[in-house]
Design an enzyme around this catalytic site. Structure first.
Site, PDB file in Angstrom:
ATOM      1  N   GLY A  43      45.061  39.880  41.574  1.00 29.16           N
ATOM      2  CA  GLY A  43      44.786  40.347  42.922  1.00 29.16           C
ATOM      3  C   GLY A  43      45.390  41.678  43.313  1.00 29.16           C
ATOM      4  N   HIS A 268      52.703  41.360  32.641  1.00 26.52           N
ATOM      5  CA  HIS A 268      51.829  40.473  33.402  1.00 26.52           C
ATOM      6  C   HIS A 268      50.408  40.445  32.859  1.00 26.52           C
ATOM      7  CE1 HIS A 268      51.198  38.009  36.904  1.00 26.52           C
ATOM      8  NE2 HIS A 268      50.304  38.828  37.454  1.00 26.52           N
TER       9      HIS A 268
END
Length: 300
Positions: A43, A268
């Site tokens: 996101g 990530h």
């Protein structure tokens, strides 16, 4: 030769009252019980299905009918105001997309925000889900030792408050260990998407669903982890600066059928920094799924 380019794989379909953009390639095989694979992106600013998973599509499409879905508010999907918590909002629309496409059951792969959507979908619609791979998932990650917000989330908020290329570069730099991946081209591509018409409003609406006391608690998925009965593979980059590795421990303890794979020298974006290992680990996990179909009726 199959064309895996962005334009060749782009599709769109109704998902209830909105339209979702997605990318599709591959056909179902016997692997993983023959279920399609739906991949849900993270996101951050400028995030989309293609930016997260476009490079991974050919590898996964070799074994699965693979759909990369732009979640509501992202990429080329519609950007309605978020109703309730974003994870539930997005999960409901993904299920409506599957209904529109005539797909009854899928494996799910979710990165960060998409991991939270995938888990909410599996909790709300368990009959629609086979197995889950969750990559540093939002909502399920509960930091035991790191401050909250983390460095990566703080830089995301910095960009939201003042969207500049420098602040976007600072955010992207927290995604990876290998800083050579933070190219000018990537920054420009993500900046264009992050500042496209409606994008900033959609990001604010999504973000507020996690800060508004009326909706925030619905996003605390770690409180419901014990209810998840699906085989779940938690994957984490050891050097994740967005959802740090200690955030995996509560989920690993509470989800009855959870396992954990940690990628060294990885942040990530495991699907990018550890692309081959990530594909191999995820594919072998899905391959162990056996789809149990109802027994034929007995003759009287």
């Amino acid at each position: 030769m199959t064309d895996f380019s962005q334009e060749a794989t782009r599709r769109s379909a109704k998902a209830g009252e909105i339209t979702l953009n997605y990318y599709e390639a591959g056909v179902s095989t016997d692997l993983g019980g023959g279920l399609p694979l739906v991949m849900l992106h993270g996101g951050g600013p400028g995030a989309s299905a293609w930016s997260n998973f476009g490079r991974a599509l050919p590898g996964f499409a070799a074994s699965f009918r693979t759909l990369l879905v732009d979640q509501p508010g992202f990429g080329a999907s519609d950007k309605p105001p978020v109703v309730g918590n974003f994870y539930r909002h997005a999960a409901d629309h993904v299920v409506r997309l599957l209904d529109e496409l005539g797909i009854q059951k899928v494996h799910l792969l979710g990165n960060s925000l998409g991991g939270g959507t995938a888990m909410r979908l599996a909790l709300t619609y368990p009959e629609r889900v086979g197995r889950l791979v969750l990559m540093g998932p939002g909502g399920l990650s509960l930091n035991l030792f790191h401050a909250d917000p983390t460095e990566g989330v703080q830089r995301l908020m910095d960009f939201g408050a003042d969207p500049t290329r420098d602040k976007l570069r600072a955010f992207i730099s927290t995604m990876v260990v290998d800083q050579s991946l933070v190219t000018d081209e990537l920054v420009e591509e993500r900046f264009a998407d992050a500042t496209a018409p409606g994008a900033q409003e959609a990001m604010r609406s999504m973000g507020m669903s996690f800060w508004n006391p009326e909706t925030a608690e619905d996003g605390m998925l770690w409180r419901e982890a014990h209810r998840l009965r699906k085989h779940t593979l938690l994957t984490w980059g050891r050097e994740d600066r967005v959802n740090p590795l200690d955030g995996a421990m509560v989920a690993l303890k509470l989800i009855p059928k959870a396992s954990l794979h940690v990628f060294p020298n990885c942040g990530h974006w495991a699907q990018i920094e550890a692309a081959d290992e990530f594909r191999d680990v995820a594919t072998s996990f899905y391959a162990r799924h056996v789809e149990r179909r109802p027994a034929p009726p007995q003759e009287s």
